[in-house]
Design an enzyme around this catalytic site. Sequence first.
Site, short mmCIF file in Angstrom:
data_model
loop_
_atom_site.label_atom_id
_atom_site.label_comp_id
_atom_site.label_asym_id
_atom_site.label_seq_id
_atom_site.Cartn_x
_atom_site.Cartn_y
_atom_site.Cartn_z
N ILE A 197 2.51 0.12 0.95
CA ILE A 197 1.58 -1.00 0.98
C ILE A 197 0.87 -0.92 -0.37
CG2 ILE A 197 -0.16 0.41 2.22
CD1 ILE A 197 -1.27 -2.19 3.42
N SER A 198 0.87 -2.04 -1.10
CA SER A 198 0.37 -2.03 -2.48
C SER A 198 -1.11 -1.70 -2.55
CB SER A 198 0.61 -3.39 -3.14
OG SER A 198 1.97 -3.56 -3.42
N GLN A 199 -1.49 -1.16 -3.69
CA GLN A 199 -2.90 -0.90 -4.00
C GLN A 199 -3.67 -2.23 -3.95
OE1 GLN A 199 -3.25 0.73 -7.91
NE2 GLN A 199 -5.48 0.78 -7.90
N PRO A 200 -4.84 -2.28 -3.31
CA PRO A 200 -5.60 -3.53 -3.23
C PRO A 200 -5.84 -4.19 -4.59
CG PRO A 200 -6.51 -1.95 -1.70
CD PRO A 200 -5.45 -1.23 -2.48
N ARG A 238 -7.49 -4.44 6.20
CA ARG A 238 -6.35 -3.65 5.70
C ARG A 238 -6.00 -2.52 6.66
NH1 ARG A 238 -5.39 0.36 1.12
NH2 ARG A 238 -3.38 -0.20 0.22
#
Length: 216
Positions: free
Chosen positions: A64-67, A38
């Site tokens: 960028i989205s939360q994992p 990431r």
Amino acid sequence: MLIDSYRHKGMRKSLVRVVHEKGIKDQKVLAALEQVPRHFFFEKAFLEQAYQDKAFPIGEGQTISQPYTVAYQTELLQVQPSDKVLEIGTGSGYQCSILLQLTPQVYTIEFNEVLFHKARKQFQMMGLSPFTFLGDGSEGLPAHAPYHKILVTAGAPIIPKTLLRQLTIGGKLVIPVGDTGLQKMLRITRVAEEEFTKEEFDNFKFVPLLGNQGWK
């Protein structure tokens, strides 16, 4: 040059543990999360943030989205190795990179030209080969339909009928639907030509889906 050191891999392992503890059970999804560096999607100065379970700004009003969110949507999608997948909203390219660990057939479309070119460059640097497109993702990508799975990574005001028509019979659409403040995660399955089932899951907060079938 992209470097993925033992330290990075260790940080990724810890992140996967956090995501697993929050309820993600699919081992293939967790393995994909552990596989994709990431930090490649972040400036060097933000290494620590790369492995926190948080969304992060990537410019152009996008994140960028939360994992956990990436893993949650991917788990609901139930991707099989032979699936042809359409992702609506390439963004940083991180979610797409996760999908590519599960199937080689990933089509991804981005509305924002700056992010589109940035993500394409990122894929090339990482040696990844999704099919990338610039355009209105709310309309899907009819020229390459049908798809076994469609994933929408932005909050939509409605379920776009254009996307439903691009699913195979038995195909699934995972999409957050609601207002601009909060959306309910939905999974729509096409069970027959004109018949669909709808499942409702948790609430999330996504950036708005832009386009004809999204927010104007």
